[in-house]
Design an enzyme around this catalytic site. Structure first.
Site, short mmCIF file in Angstrom:
data_model
loop_
_atom_site.label_atom_id
_atom_site.label_comp_id
_atom_site.label_asym_id
_atom_site.label_seq_id
_atom_site.Cartn_x
_atom_site.Cartn_y
_atom_site.Cartn_z
N GLY A 30 0.83 -1.20 0.00
CA GLY A 30 0.00 0.00 0.00
C GLY A 30 0.86 1.24 0.00
O GLY A 30 2.09 1.19 0.13
N SER A 31 0.19 2.40 -0.11
CA SER A 31 0.93 3.65 -0.29
C SER A 31 1.67 4.08 0.98
O SER A 31 2.71 4.74 0.89
CB SER A 31 -0.04 4.75 -0.74
OG SER A 31 -1.12 4.86 0.16
N ASP A 85 3.21 -2.40 8.21
CA ASP A 85 2.16 -2.52 7.20
C ASP A 85 1.07 -1.49 7.46
O ASP A 85 0.88 -1.03 8.59
CB ASP A 85 1.56 -3.95 7.25
CG ASP A 85 0.98 -4.39 5.93
OD1 ASP A 85 0.76 -3.53 5.05
OD2 ASP A 85 0.74 -5.61 5.77
N GLY A 86 0.37 -1.13 6.41
CA GLY A 86 -0.74 -0.17 6.51
C GLY A 86 -2.04 -0.86 6.88
O GLY A 86 -2.07 -2.07 7.16
N ALA A 87 -3.12 -0.10 6.89
CA ALA A 87 -4.45 -0.66 7.19
C ALA A 87 -5.51 0.24 6.57
O ALA A 87 -5.26 1.41 6.29
CB ALA A 87 -4.65 -0.78 8.69
N ASP A 88 -6.69 -0.34 6.38
CA ASP A 88 -7.82 0.44 5.87
C ASP A 88 -8.70 0.98 6.99
O ASP A 88 -9.31 2.04 6.84
CB ASP A 88 -8.64 -0.44 4.91
CG ASP A 88 -7.78 -0.90 3.75
OD1 ASP A 88 -7.33 -0.04 2.98
OD2 ASP A 88 -7.51 -2.12 3.65
N LYS A 98 -7.93 -4.92 6.62
CA LYS A 98 -6.91 -4.77 5.59
C LYS A 98 -7.40 -5.43 4.31
O LYS A 98 -8.41 -6.12 4.30
CB LYS A 98 -5.59 -5.42 6.05
CG LYS A 98 -4.87 -4.57 7.09
CD LYS A 98 -3.51 -5.12 7.49
CE LYS A 98 -2.56 -5.41 6.37
NZ LYS A 98 -2.31 -4.27 5.45
N GLY A 99 -6.65 -5.19 3.23
CA GLY A 99 -7.00 -5.85 1.97
C GLY A 99 -7.43 -4.88 0.89
O GLY A 99 -7.85 -5.30 -0.19
N GLU A 107 -0.34 -10.78 3.71
CA GLU A 107 -0.09 -9.81 4.80
C GLU A 107 -0.37 -10.46 6.15
O GLU A 107 0.40 -10.28 7.11
CB GLU A 107 -0.97 -8.57 4.62
CG GLU A 107 -0.55 -7.70 3.45
CD GLU A 107 -1.49 -6.53 3.22
OE1 GLU A 107 -1.01 -5.49 2.76
OE2 GLU A 107 -2.70 -6.65 3.46
C1 5RP Z 1 -3.24 -3.85 1.16
C2 5RP Z 1 -3.54 -3.22 2.46
C3 5RP Z 1 -3.04 -1.83 2.70
O1 5RP Z 1 -2.15 -1.85 3.75
C4 5RP Z 1 -4.22 -0.94 2.99
O2 5RP Z 1 -5.11 -0.99 1.89
C5 5RP Z 1 -3.78 0.51 3.25
O3 5RP Z 1 -3.28 1.08 2.09
P1 5RP Z 1 -2.77 2.59 2.03
O4 5RP Z 1 -1.58 2.68 2.91
O5 5RP Z 1 -2.45 2.81 0.57
O6 5RP Z 1 -3.88 3.49 2.48
O7 5RP Z 1 -4.15 -3.79 3.34
O8 5RP Z 1 -3.87 -5.08 1.02
#
Ligand code: 5RP
Length: 231
Positions: A30-31, A85-88, A98-99, A107
């Site tokens: 993710g970003s 790692d990131g998260a939604d 996540k995802g 992940e």
């Molecule tokens: C990928 C994820 C990402 O970590 C999640 O979507 C967050 O993304 P971003 O940092 O771009 O907001 O779970 O599967």
């Protein structure tokens, strides 16, 4: 750079500065995680940092290689010291959805194996209860309609995720579909995580329960971005 991107950058850099030479590091997708991977690359080039990265997706692996970071798969390492790692979505108990990048299966394997799992988010990801973000579920293509029926019976509204600049469904790194499920609310993430993974044809869902050690949040204060730890 807009403020959201700036928050993601600051939080990603802060996380990467926690990494020490000799560590095996889970590289998120993710970003936001991408800013951490970029900082690890910079630290390797400029500070002599030496790590082994374990990417959580094809996209993280490509970026890590571009940065010159040595990478291994999760099966090639004995342990993961730290995963970033990131998260939604993040709730007050530090459970996650996540995802968003369709990478949640690997992940969960990499982040779940880490001695310490550090989540990096901007302030927009913090919620009181999980569920506004449609929950990603990775599904075996041959089972997708049966799984969608089961998801509907559980009270969800499932939709197959469609590609951008590609007709038809998104195909995950493992050759499967992603079904995004809108639930009215997710009051018991632990129970739902198990129920979903018990549906034949479901590989993994994006609920991460009880896995997180620390959440770093980027927020805007005045015209500045600062990073704090969610307590
Ligand atoms: C990928 C994820 C990402 O970590 C999640 O979507 C967050 O993304 P971003 O940092 O771009 O907001 O779970 O599967």
């Amino acid at each position: 750079m807009d403020l959201t991107r700036l928050m993601k950058q600051q939080v990603g850099i802060t996380a990467a500065q926690r990494v020490q030479t000799g560590m095996v590091v889970g590289l998120g997708t993710g970003s936001t995680a991408a800013f951490a991977i970029a900082e690890l690359g910079r630290r390797q080039r400029e500070e002599g940092l030496q790590i082994i990265g374990v990417p959580t997706s094809f996209s993280a692996a490509v970026q890590a290689k571009q940065e010159g970071l040595p990478v291994r798969t999760i099966d090639q390492v004995d342990q993961v010291d730290l995963a970033i790692d990131g998260a939604d979505e993040v709730d007050p108990q530090r459970n996650l959805i996540k995802g968003g990048g369709a990478a949640h299966t690997l992940e969960k394997i990499v982040d779940g194996r880490a001695d310490s799992f550090l989540v990096v988010v901007d302030q927009s990801k913090l919620v009181q209860q999980l569920g506004a973000f449609p929950l990603p579920v990775e599904v075996l293509p041959a089972a997708v309609y049966g799984v969608m029926t089961a998801l509907t019976k559980l009270g969800g509204t499932p939709q197959i995720r469609l590609g951008v600049k590609k007709d038809g469904p998104v195909i995950t790194d493992h050759g499967n579909f992603v079904v995004d499920v809108q639930f009215e609310a997710i009051p018991d993430p632990a129970a739902l995580e198990m129920t979903l993974n018990n549906i034949p044809g479901v590989l993994e869902n994006g609920l991460f329960v009880g896995l997180v050690n620390e959440v770093l949040v980027g927020r805007v204060v005045g015209d500045q971005v600062e990073v704090y730890t969610l307590s």
